[in-house]
Design an enzyme around this catalytic site. Sequence first.
Site, short mmCIF file in Angstrom:
data_model
loop_
_atom_site.label_atom_id
_atom_site.label_comp_id
_atom_site.label_asym_id
_atom_site.label_seq_id
_atom_site.Cartn_x
_atom_site.Cartn_y
_atom_site.Cartn_z
N GLU A 1 1.48 -0.30 -4.82
CA GLU A 1 0.48 0.73 -5.11
C GLU A 1 2.03 2.29 -5.37
OE1 GLU A 1 -3.28 3.40 -3.28
OE2 GLU A 1 -1.96 2.57 -2.48
N ASP B 1 0.59 -1.36 0.31
CA ASP B 1 -0.45 -0.18 -0.23
C ASP B 1 0.71 1.27 0.41
OD1 ASP B 1 -2.64 1.26 0.46
OD2 ASP B 1 -1.54 2.44 1.99
#
Length: 545
Positions: A280, A212
């Site tokens: 990401e 993330d």
Amino acid sequence: MGMVQKDAAAWAQDKDWWRGAVIYQIYPRSFQDSNGDGIGDLAGIVQRLPHIAELGADAIWISPFFTSPMKDFGYDVSDYCDVDPMFGTLADFDAVIARAHDLGLRVMIDLVLSHTSDQHPWFKESRANRTNARANWYVWADPKMDGTPPTNWLSIFGGSAWQWDARREQYFLHNFLTTQPDLNFHEPQVQDALLDVARFWLDRGVDGFRLDTINFYTHDKYLRDNPGLPPEQRNADTAPAVNPYNHQMHLFDKSQPENVEFLKKLRAVMKPYNAAAVGEVGDAQRGLEILGEYTRGDDRMQMCYAFEFLAPQRLTPARVVDTFNALDAAAPDGWACWAFSNHDVVRHITRWGLSTDAAKAYVTLLMCLRGSACLYQGEELGLPEAEIAFEDLQDPYGIEFWPEFKGRDGCRTPMVWQADNHTGEFSTGKPWLPVPAEHLAHVGPDAKAKGSLFAQYQAALALRHDHKALRSGLQRGLAANGDLLCFVREGDGQEIFCAFNLGDASVSVSLPNGNWHALSQGKEPLEQKLTLAPWQFCLASKQKG
């Protein structure tokens, strides 16, 4: 059906399994509820894994299921090495691994390393005073002389990225919610603790990680202000247009060069396990450049995904060409992972206003483009974005910016499995978000029949699986002409010509010179000139040489 036993060892040892892999994203709150509390859980995932195997995916990515106060639905972690009781137990997670591996699916989990919950024991200790053992584990800074925050950095969730803490009489950094303090990656002990988290899950059998906000890990240690951006340069790919976050060039609050050294350490931890990671990259200004930086060589991350195909505007042939040209310039040695939908954006069926035929063309295109791919639960059924009433909203992002930005709940509603009850067989209780009645029409008796969207997803995934040229081969000749997109993939002694009509009118296409035949349909030669009906595509093959 499990893997053929004699292939199991080779499967486990394949260090390049990620290259060209199709990864199916599971949002665990909304996949399958096994105990009637209205919230999906790990035991529910075990129950539904055969659906993903039937689709033909190579791996699953499970969004966070760690212990959490759930202020940001699990992206605020209070214990990295345990399962939140809402989702089950570590034994339930072990069952997910075992069942997935039996079905030939690898398991990637969503590691949230840039920040923790303010309920994490590390933060509770860090905020107690300025002299404790973890005092430097988070990003603390004194106020300016006038008491205002140390920099002008902004939070993705709105307002300053700094929150005052009365215990230490200092500000702490939070790029997201105020309850998500940022870890200090300039502290070696923090890096070591996070590498231990990765080892914990690798030892439990996970095959990799989705990382993330990978470019948010490290901040500028000199705490310099970000420069402003004039209105014409503001890009709303990372944050909604109504968010002042878009008013800055994010030079100093994220994407710092020191981050690469941490990624190298993480790759070294992953290497003995043949594990892979997809990062990401949240950056509207330098996304592809950072992708290249983080995936270059063989000692960083294997792949990253930027936001080009998650944009609000429909993906046109010209934008595909522009994106790959920019990728080739910024990251010639990098490896991208593409997605049309995920848990943070409006589902692409709605976002791009797609018919079923258009959705079939787009997934086939995704399987033909160079890179790996992520699918988001429900897109194989053509689920549209759900309309959620304000009183049913759960997402703090939507509540903050309503009604100009309605948040992310519309793509997070429960998965539907059967049309015979109002929850689509997701739960025997009241689902945490309402199940839209229109979604039930997508799981009728013909949902997986020949000619269905699901069947096209299956066929497109099978094509990629069966042809090394599509999985990991070279890509050349990418060209756009109005609604027509053409390119060639090559590898393993094969060339595959791909032509896609991404529009509502017929187009004509000329095949390159050579003896081409329809991919996977015998050896009958194709005409040199073809007409493609709206949303039709042509995949042609010939031996190289």
